[in-house]
Design a protein around this motif. Structure first.
Motif, PDB file in Angstrom:
ATOM      1  N   GLY A  48       0.796  -1.224   0.000  1.00  0.00           N
ATOM      2  CA  GLY A  48       0.000   0.000   0.000  1.00  0.00           C
ATOM      3  C   GLY A  48       0.827   1.271   0.000  1.00  0.00           C
ATOM      4  O   GLY A  48       0.276   2.376   0.042  1.00  0.00           O
ATOM      5  N   THR A  49       2.144   1.141  -0.070  1.00  0.00           N
ATOM      6  CA  THR A  49       3.016   2.321  -0.050  1.00  0.00           C
ATOM      7  C   THR A  49       2.748   3.237  -1.238  1.00  0.00           C
ATOM      8  O   THR A  49       2.707   4.467  -1.090  1.00  0.00           O
ATOM      9  N   GLU A  54       0.811   8.536  -3.144  1.00  0.00           N
ATOM     10  CA  GLU A  54      -0.019   9.347  -4.039  1.00  0.00           C
ATOM     11  C   GLU A  54      -0.794  10.395  -3.246  1.00  0.00           C
ATOM     12  O   GLU A  54      -0.936  11.544  -3.685  1.00  0.00           O
ATOM     13  N   GLU A  55      -1.278  10.016  -2.073  1.00  0.00           N
ATOM     14  CA  GLU A  55      -1.981  10.963  -1.204  1.00  0.00           C
ATOM     15  C   GLU A  55      -0.996  11.932  -0.550  1.00  0.00           C
ATOM     16  O   GLU A  55      -1.253  13.140  -0.470  1.00  0.00           O
ATOM     17  N   TRP A  56       0.131  11.392  -0.095  1.00  0.00           N
ATOM     18  CA  TRP A  56       1.125  12.208   0.622  1.00  0.00           C
ATOM     19  C   TRP A  56       1.637  13.361  -0.220  1.00  0.00           C
ATOM     20  O   TRP A  56       1.728  14.495   0.264  1.00  0.00           O
ATOM     21  N   LYS A  57       1.944  13.104  -1.483  1.00  0.00           N
ATOM     22  CA  LYS A  57       2.561  14.156  -2.297  1.00  0.00           C
ATOM     23  C   LYS A  57       1.580  15.283  -2.632  1.00  0.00           C
ATOM     24  O   LYS A  57       2.000  16.369  -3.048  1.00  0.00           O
ATOM     25  N   ASN A  58       0.290  15.047  -2.416  1.00  0.00           N
ATOM     26  CA  ASN A  58      -0.706  16.092  -2.693  1.00  0.00           C
ATOM     27  C   ASN A  58      -1.059  16.920  -1.456  1.00  0.00           C
ATOM     28  O   ASN A  58      -1.822  17.878  -1.551  1.00  0.00           O
ATOM     29  N   TYR A  66       8.538  14.739  -4.037  1.00  0.00           N
ATOM     30  CA  TYR A  66       8.703  13.967  -5.265  1.00  0.00           C
ATOM     31  C   TYR A  66       8.651  12.479  -4.930  1.00  0.00           C
ATOM     32  O   TYR A  66       9.124  12.052  -3.874  1.00  0.00           O
ATOM     33  N   VAL A  67       8.080  11.700  -5.835  1.00  0.00           N
ATOM     34  CA  VAL A  67       7.983  10.255  -5.651  1.00  0.00           C
ATOM     35  C   VAL A  67       8.418   9.564  -6.931  1.00  0.00           C
ATOM     36  O   VAL A  67       7.989   9.927  -8.031  1.00  0.00           O
TER      37      VAL A  67
END
Length: 316
Positions: A48-49, A54-58, A66-67
């Motif tokens: 689930g990382t 995807e949520e964290w970077k927003n 950056y991811v």
């Protein structure tokens, strides 16, 4: 919180440790001296990382995010190589590298900023922090090299030196180390063909050849790990990559002396363990790693790779 003037970028490599990653990101978010950016290399996690990131970077923060989601697990070495190569292109003069289970204390970057006003950081290739493991200094992460006539010895920096404002080291781990980007460009990034283990040792020695490395004890990183002494596929890489490090950075006699010494030692241990009917697969892996180092073989081994578990089968 003070926006950084030292200009630090953070590179984190993560694989299937989402809870540790969340804890680490909280520590960086709460720094009293914020980084310029955080770059996370996700080594194809399956827990689930990817969705979490995807949520964290927003989520809006006072630093850039950056991811990089890799399509396969290329090992810690490949992860750090990818992160450092990206960091070379980005707008930060210093690159802090760490695993997902390393937690800098909230004033870590602030302490670096203070020291940067007292000494010229550009004189160094890297600056490390003090590693705390279960409440005690973990000395294994900051080491020096001593050369004899036929051998080299790695040894931990003595405890008393941690009372100094800073001290020199030859070798570091990627747990809480800040790398000079300009020196990185000259010396190159992590050897991704190591896959895992000893990549940071080899890299730090390359950087050390260019400029000194220091450890600053006031910069503290918590890295609470426990050795369970289980048989692991990683043993092979530790043996192989250490021998490659010796072969490529020191005169030939060091490699051959170490090779002969370990060859005799590992075979004696195998014989003894066979007699007392004790498991000896780790010694087999050490020998295989040494032989592959001599052959110049690197990368992911066809047997010893993530997911491999010792099941007690006979090894031919």
């Amino acid at each position: 919180m003070e926006k950084n003037t030292l200009n630090i970028g953070v590179v984190l490599v993560t694989y299937n440790r989402i809870e540790e990653l969340k804890k680490a990101l909280e520590k960086y978010n709460n720094q009293t001296y914020l980084p310029h950016y955080i770059l996370i290399v996700n080594n194809n996690s399956t827990d689930g990382t990817k969705e979490f990131l995807e949520e964290w970077k927003n989520i809006k923060t006072n630093y850039e995010k950056y991811v990089v989601n890799l399509e396969k697990n290329i090992g810690g070495s490949g992860g750090f190589y990818t992160g450092l190569e990206e960091a070379k292109k980005m707008n930060a003069s210093w690159i802090w590298v760490a695993d997902d289970d390393a937690y800098p204390q909230t004033n870590a970057f602030e302490e670096l900023n203070k020291l940067s006003k007292e000494i010229d950081f550009t004189e160094f290739s890297a600056i490390c922090g003090e590693i705390i493991n279960n409440g005690k200094i973990d000395f294994d992460h900051r080491r020096r090299v001593k050369k004899g006539l036929f051998f080299i010895k790695e040894y931990n920096v003595p405890k008393e030196e941690y009372d100094n404002k800073y001290f020199n080291v030859d070798l570091f781990s990627y747990v809480g180390t800040m790398i000079n980007k300009e020196v990185l460009k000259k010396c190159g990034s992590t050897r991704k063909d190591f896959f895992i283990y000893y990549d940071d040792t080899e890299h730090s020695y390359r950087l050390r050849k260019e400029k000194p490395i220091i450890c600053v004890p006031e910069v503290k990183i918590n890295h609470d790990t426990v050795s369970d002494n289980k048989i692991t596929w990683k043993t092979y890489y530790g043996s192989r990559n250490k021998m490659i490090f010796i072969r490529e950075h020191f005169p030939k006699r060091y490699f051959y002396f170490e090779y002969i010494k370990q060859f005799i030692s590992q075979n004696i241990k195998i014989v003894i363990k066979k007699i007392i009917k004790k498991q000896y697969i780790s010694n087999v892996m050490n020998l295989e790693g040494m032989k592959d180092a001599k052959r110049g073989k690197t990368g992911l081994h066809e047997i010893y790779k993530p997911g491999w578990k010792y099941k007690g089968e006979k090894i031919k």
